[in-house]
Design a protein around this motif. Structure first.
Motif, mmCIF file in Angstrom:
data_model
loop_
_atom_site.group_PDB
_atom_site.id
_atom_site.type_symbol
_atom_site.label_atom_id
_atom_site.label_comp_id
_atom_site.label_asym_id
_atom_site.label_seq_id
_atom_site.Cartn_x
_atom_site.Cartn_y
_atom_site.Cartn_z
ATOM 1 N N ASP A 123 0.838 -1.244 -0.024
ATOM 2 C CA ASP A 123 -0.213 0.051 -0.007
ATOM 3 C C ASP A 123 0.790 1.170 -0.162
ATOM 4 O OD1 ASP A 123 -2.196 1.552 0.081
ATOM 5 O OD2 ASP A 123 -3.349 0.534 1.501
ATOM 6 N N TRP A 127 -0.241 7.195 5.891
ATOM 7 C CA TRP A 127 -1.318 7.543 6.682
ATOM 8 C C TRP A 127 -0.855 8.179 7.955
ATOM 9 C CZ3 TRP A 127 -1.941 3.026 4.024
ATOM 10 C CH2 TRP A 127 -1.317 1.842 4.684
ATOM 11 N N TRP A 150 -1.749 0.815 -9.656
ATOM 12 C CA TRP A 150 -1.847 2.112 -9.233
ATOM 13 C C TRP A 150 -0.729 2.362 -8.328
ATOM 14 C CZ3 TRP A 150 -2.136 4.185 -4.337
ATOM 15 C CH2 TRP A 150 -2.746 2.972 -3.309
ATOM 16 N N HIS A 198 -10.264 4.268 6.790
ATOM 17 C CA HIS A 198 -10.081 4.121 5.592
ATOM 18 C C HIS A 198 -11.001 2.717 4.906
ATOM 19 C CE1 HIS A 198 -7.161 1.244 7.203
ATOM 20 N NE2 HIS A 198 -7.135 0.590 6.373
ATOM 21 N N THR A 260 -15.134 0.503 1.088
ATOM 22 C CA THR A 260 -13.474 1.255 1.125
ATOM 23 C C THR A 260 -13.448 2.727 0.766
ATOM 24 O OG1 THR A 260 -12.651 -1.147 1.601
ATOM 25 C CG2 THR A 260 -11.217 0.642 0.780
ATOM 26 N N ILE A 261 -12.588 3.286 1.328
ATOM 27 C CA ILE A 261 -12.353 4.787 0.883
ATOM 28 C C ILE A 261 -10.806 4.647 0.057
ATOM 29 C CG2 ILE A 261 -11.725 7.173 1.565
ATOM 30 C CD1 ILE A 261 -13.718 6.326 3.840
ATOM 31 N N LYS A 262 -9.805 3.707 0.923
ATOM 32 C CA LYS A 262 -8.682 3.662 0.150
ATOM 33 C C LYS A 262 -7.800 2.482 0.725
ATOM 34 C CE LYS A 262 -4.284 6.177 0.330
ATOM 35 N NZ LYS A 262 -3.308 5.045 0.647
ATOM 36 N N GLU A 263 -7.484 1.658 -0.126
ATOM 37 C CA GLU A 263 -6.575 0.270 0.069
ATOM 38 C C GLU A 263 -5.955 -0.079 -0.991
ATOM 39 O OE1 GLU A 263 -7.781 -3.786 2.066
ATOM 40 O OE2 GLU A 263 -9.431 -2.468 1.576
ATOM 41 N N TYR A 284 -12.464 2.275 -5.237
ATOM 42 C CA TYR A 284 -11.191 2.702 -4.870
ATOM 43 C C TYR A 284 -10.216 2.003 -5.719
ATOM 44 C CZ TYR A 284 -10.923 -1.849 -2.448
ATOM 45 O OH TYR A 284 -10.836 -2.998 -2.261
ATOM 46 N N ASP A 285 -8.982 2.940 -5.400
ATOM 47 C CA ASP A 285 -7.932 2.221 -6.459
ATOM 48 C C ASP A 285 -7.807 0.576 -6.588
ATOM 49 O OD1 ASP A 285 -7.346 4.584 -7.753
ATOM 50 O OD2 ASP A 285 -6.076 5.265 -5.968
ATOM 51 N N VAL A 302 -16.525 6.564 -4.610
ATOM 52 C CA VAL A 302 -16.254 6.609 -3.216
ATOM 53 C C VAL A 302 -16.887 7.471 -2.204
ATOM 54 C CG1 VAL A 302 -14.509 6.906 -1.163
ATOM 55 C CG2 VAL A 302 -13.872 5.746 -3.199
#
Length: 356
Positions: A123, A127, A150, A198, A260-263, A284-285, A302
């Protein structure tokens, strides 16, 4: 015999997706004949407890030897704690040392001797660590291995050489559709509970409440490693679910929800797909590594709660769409094989060179 050492940021008594992938690679390398060690950087473990330093060290070293109890790790794999005396002597002649998180990079790069250094990047870990430092770790000259396209784009901006892409594989002999969609109970949803912001669990719970108003018979099965949160009685929670229990939940539900927002990747999403559940996720990506909107999943922006509600409704009300998403999801996971992942990983860490 090729000697491999993974370095993890402390021992964990509960399931962690990143640890799971490391343990999977470790098991397979051991089965191939490598001598595998896992070094747990327990420097800060249990610091939150008011206990004498000696007791803290002894507990950490003991936990290192009995964990993970949530994953079946090959008994031939050596487990070492950084709090052990002369722990570096046990790693004196390793061939490759692998950092598995940004917190482990300094130890691997500066603290352990090995002719080959690898950085397994799961990842963009900015954060709670300075973003510039994270970027600098990509440019140290280690062999960078990333789990998603990504991430590869980000890492390659700072890396001295192109990173190696190894998307998270899945064991389809375990994560398999055992219950046909037509035999699953109507209006059922499964999901992972995680306290990390997240993961978007607050949004997921809002989605569930709205769906419940539309379908009063909605039932939900949630699993996670955290204490049971305050939930309505129509949501069943399993804490510390075993692999078999998660597979059972994936095979029970019609829809698997992910807000999920970001992972970096999102293992539970692809596991659920492989078991025939219809994935309703944010875009999310990480999820884009395996999910295609309208083909094998239904994706939405998202944070858009209503869009996720609408996607659940579409699946519940349209049997043909439900079957299509389910079947395409199962087919899609076939290409994420462990054989291909191990071929690439062996090459990245130098095992394939030795075999030649």
């Amino acid at each position: 015999m090729y000697k491999v050492c993974f370095v993890l940021p402390g021992v964990s008594g509960h399931a962690v997706g990143g640890y799971k992938m490391v343990f999977e690679f470790a098991n397979r390398l051991s089965a191939e004949g490598c001598e595998v060690s896992i070094l747990f950087d327990n420097t800060n473990l249990y610091r939150r407890f008011r206990a004498p330093e000696l007791i803290r060290k002894n507990v950490a070293n003991f936990m290192t030897q009995i964990q993970p109890q949530w994953f079946k790790l090959d008994t031939k794999i050596k487990k070492i704690s950084t709090l052990e005396k002369k722990y570096k002597e046990k790693l004196a002649d390793i061939d490759v040392c692998i950092a598995t998180a940004v917190q482990t990079v300094d130890l691997v790069y500066n603290g352990i001797k090995a002719p080959r250094k690898v950085y397994y990047i799961q990842d963009y870990e900015n954060w709670d660590i300075d973003e510039k430092y994270v970027q600098e770790t990509y440019g140290l000259g280690m062999v960078n291995v990333v789990i998603s396209t990504w991430l590869q784009k980000i890492v390659n901006q700072y890396s001295k050489t192109k990173s190696v892409l190894i998307q998270n594989p899945i064991d389809t002999s375990i994560y398999a559709a055992k219950v046909p969609m037509c035999q699953r109970k109507q209006h059922t949803i499964g999901l992972l509970y995680h306290e990390g912001p997240h993961k978007g669990i607050k949004n997921a719970l809002e989605v569930l409440k709205k769906v419940k108003k539309i379908y009063p018979d909605l039932t939900v099965k949630m699993f996670g490693q955290f204490p049971k949160p305050d939930l309505p009685d129509w949501i069943e929670y399993t804490r510390g679910a075993s692999q078999a229990e998660t597979v059972e939940i994936y095979n029970w539900c019609q829809v698997f929800l992910c807000s999920t927002i970001k992972e970096g990747y999102g293992l539970t999403g692809i596991e659920a797909m492989s078991c025939g559940a219809c994935l309703v996720s944010t875009d999310y990506d990480g999820v884009k590594e395996y999910a295609v909107d309208g083909y094998n999943a239904l994706l939405s922006p998202v944070g858009d709660i209503q869009a996720q509600v609408d996607n659940v409704v579409r699946l519940f009300d349209d049997m043909d769409l439900r079957n299509k998403i389910s079947q395409n999801g199962i087919k899609s996971t076939d290409k994420y094989s462990w054989d291909e992942a191990m071929r690439k990983f062996n090459e990245a860490i130098g095992v394939s060179v030795l075999k030649k």
